[in-house]
Design a protein around this motif. Structure first.
Motif, mmCIF file in Angstrom:
data_model
loop_
_atom_site.group_PDB
_atom_site.id
_atom_site.type_symbol
_atom_site.label_atom_id
_atom_site.label_comp_id
_atom_site.label_asym_id
_atom_site.label_seq_id
_atom_site.Cartn_x
_atom_site.Cartn_y
_atom_site.Cartn_z
ATOM 1 N N TRP A 10 -5.125 7.501 1.434
ATOM 2 C CA TRP A 10 -5.785 7.239 0.170
ATOM 3 C C TRP A 10 -6.549 8.517 -0.128
ATOM 4 O O TRP A 10 -7.110 9.143 0.783
ATOM 5 N N PHE A 11 -6.606 8.915 -1.396
ATOM 6 C CA PHE A 11 -7.429 10.066 -1.750
ATOM 7 C C PHE A 11 -8.005 9.874 -3.138
ATOM 8 O O PHE A 11 -7.424 9.192 -3.976
ATOM 9 N N GLY A 12 -9.197 10.450 -3.340
ATOM 10 C CA GLY A 12 -9.842 10.289 -4.633
ATOM 11 C C GLY A 12 -11.287 10.746 -4.605
ATOM 12 O O GLY A 12 -11.699 11.524 -3.744
ATOM 13 N N LYS A 13 -12.038 10.238 -5.561
ATOM 14 C CA LYS A 13 -13.445 10.579 -5.729
ATOM 15 C C LYS A 13 -14.296 9.407 -5.247
ATOM 16 O O LYS A 13 -14.018 8.258 -5.586
ATOM 17 N N THR A 14 -15.318 9.693 -4.475
ATOM 18 C CA THR A 14 -16.128 8.638 -3.864
ATOM 19 C C THR A 14 -16.840 7.760 -4.881
ATOM 20 O O THR A 14 -17.104 6.599 -4.606
ATOM 21 N N SER A 15 -17.134 8.272 -6.047
ATOM 22 C CA SER A 15 -17.865 7.501 -7.045
ATOM 23 C C SER A 15 -16.965 6.596 -7.882
ATOM 24 O O SER A 15 -17.458 5.878 -8.752
ATOM 25 N N GLU A 16 -15.658 6.619 -7.616
ATOM 26 C CA GLU A 16 -14.719 5.816 -8.397
ATOM 27 C C GLU A 16 -13.975 4.838 -7.497
ATOM 28 O O GLU A 16 -13.693 5.136 -6.345
ATOM 29 N N LYS A 17 -13.647 3.681 -8.029
ATOM 30 C CA LYS A 17 -12.860 2.711 -7.276
ATOM 31 C C LYS A 17 -11.377 3.040 -7.308
ATOM 32 O O LYS A 17 -10.609 2.539 -6.502
ATOM 33 N N GLN A 18 -10.981 3.863 -8.250
ATOM 34 C CA GLN A 18 -9.576 4.252 -8.363
ATOM 35 C C GLN A 18 -9.210 5.177 -7.210
ATOM 36 O O GLN A 18 -9.934 6.119 -6.910
ATOM 37 N N VAL A 19 -8.097 4.880 -6.539
ATOM 38 C CA VAL A 19 -7.605 5.725 -5.460
ATOM 39 C C VAL A 19 -6.150 6.073 -5.735
ATOM 40 O O VAL A 19 -5.459 5.361 -6.456
ATOM 41 N N GLU A 20 -5.723 7.174 -5.160
ATOM 42 C CA GLU A 20 -4.308 7.509 -5.188
ATOM 43 C C GLU A 20 -3.779 7.283 -3.782
ATOM 44 O O GLU A 20 -4.508 7.436 -2.800
ATOM 45 N N VAL A 21 -2.514 6.896 -3.687
ATOM 46 C CA VAL A 21 -1.892 6.592 -2.408
ATOM 47 C C VAL A 21 -0.675 7.483 -2.228
ATOM 48 O O VAL A 21 0.137 7.625 -3.138
ATOM 49 N N ALA A 22 -0.561 8.076 -1.049
ATOM 50 C CA ALA A 22 0.613 8.883 -0.715
ATOM 51 C C ALA A 22 1.036 8.543 0.705
ATOM 52 O O ALA A 22 0.214 8.490 1.619
ATOM 53 N N GLY A 23 2.313 8.285 0.870
ATOM 54 C CA GLY A 23 2.867 8.008 2.177
ATOM 55 C C GLY A 23 4.377 8.119 2.082
ATOM 56 O O GLY A 23 4.959 7.917 1.020
ATOM 57 N N LEU A 24 5.019 8.436 3.159
ATOM 58 C CA LEU A 24 6.473 8.587 3.168
ATOM 59 C C LEU A 24 7.104 7.343 3.773
ATOM 60 O O LEU A 24 6.737 6.924 4.869
ATOM 61 N N HIS A 25 8.051 6.753 3.045
ATOM 62 C CA HIS A 25 8.741 5.567 3.537
ATOM 63 C C HIS A 25 10.125 5.511 2.910
ATOM 64 O O HIS A 25 10.377 6.120 1.870
ATOM 65 N N PRO A 26 11.054 4.789 3.534
ATOM 66 C CA PRO A 26 12.407 4.704 2.975
ATOM 67 C C PRO A 26 12.395 4.023 1.608
ATOM 68 O O PRO A 26 11.643 3.081 1.387
ATOM 69 N N ALA A 27 13.227 4.537 0.714
ATOM 70 C CA ALA A 27 13.371 3.912 -0.603
ATOM 71 C C ALA A 27 14.204 2.645 -0.454
ATOM 72 O O ALA A 27 15.204 2.628 0.263
#
Length: 179
Positions: free
Chosen positions: A50-67
């Motif tokens: 998960w990555f983002g700004k601490t003051s926001e509830k919105q997060v971005e997600v990045a991970g590698l997995h089979p399609a």
């Protein structure tokens, strides 16, 4: 296949070595974060960030997995299969979380690291259980950040816990000036 960036709203929870990182000039936590996470799955689990700004509830997600569903996952233990790099089922549910290691960043470092994550998402078209798996993916992010990383063939929960241990549980990361 065109990987997408997944942006979601989730409750954030508090809970990497190519070169040593610079020591923080201040002991305060930065306004941005990368959270290395592991969760349960039908098999041995999944690792992602998960990555983002601490003051926001919105997060971005990045991970590698089979399609796709089950068949690409099974085939991915024998050969390379197409991948996806956004959120997968369960990545947003705290009830599945088994490990978490959050590090905080300055705005300048976050811009570089988030750009690197998005670059990885755009250039990771395949998944394989032994070579290009979810732990290898988050390990590349951790290495870019200057963190020490464990061997990528660990179960995701063990990988994230060892990542935290190898780095002394430190919570603040600053990039080397050459990044």
């Amino acid at each position: 296949m065109k990987p997408g960036v997944t942006t979601v709203v989730a409750a954030s929870t508090a809970s990497s070595e190519v070169k040593p990182v610079r020591r923080p000039q201040s002991a305060s936590k930065g306004p941005y974060y990368v959270d290395f996470r592991a969760r349960t799955a039908a098999s041995y689990g999944h690792a992602f960030v998960w990555f983002g700004k601490t003051s926001e509830k919105q997060v971005e997600v990045a991970g590698l997995h089979p399609a796709g569903d089950t068949m690409p996952y099974i085939l991915g233990h024998l050969m390379w299969v197409p991948s996806e790099t956004g959120a997968s089922y369960g990545d947003l549910d705290e009830e599945y979380l088994t490990a978490s290691y959050r590090v905080y960043l300055s705005e300048a470092d976050a811009k570089k690291i988030f750009s690197y994550i998005k670059h990885l998402q755009a250039t990771s078209p395949i998944w394989n259980a032994e070579t290009t798996n979810c732990t290898a993916f988050i390990g590349r992010i951790a290495s870019f950040m200057g963190l020490k990383v464990p061997f990528h063939l660990l179960k995701p929960e063990e990988y994230v816990n060892q990542l935290k241990a190898l780095n002394g549980g430190r919570q603040i990361v600053q990039l080397d000036s050459d990044r």
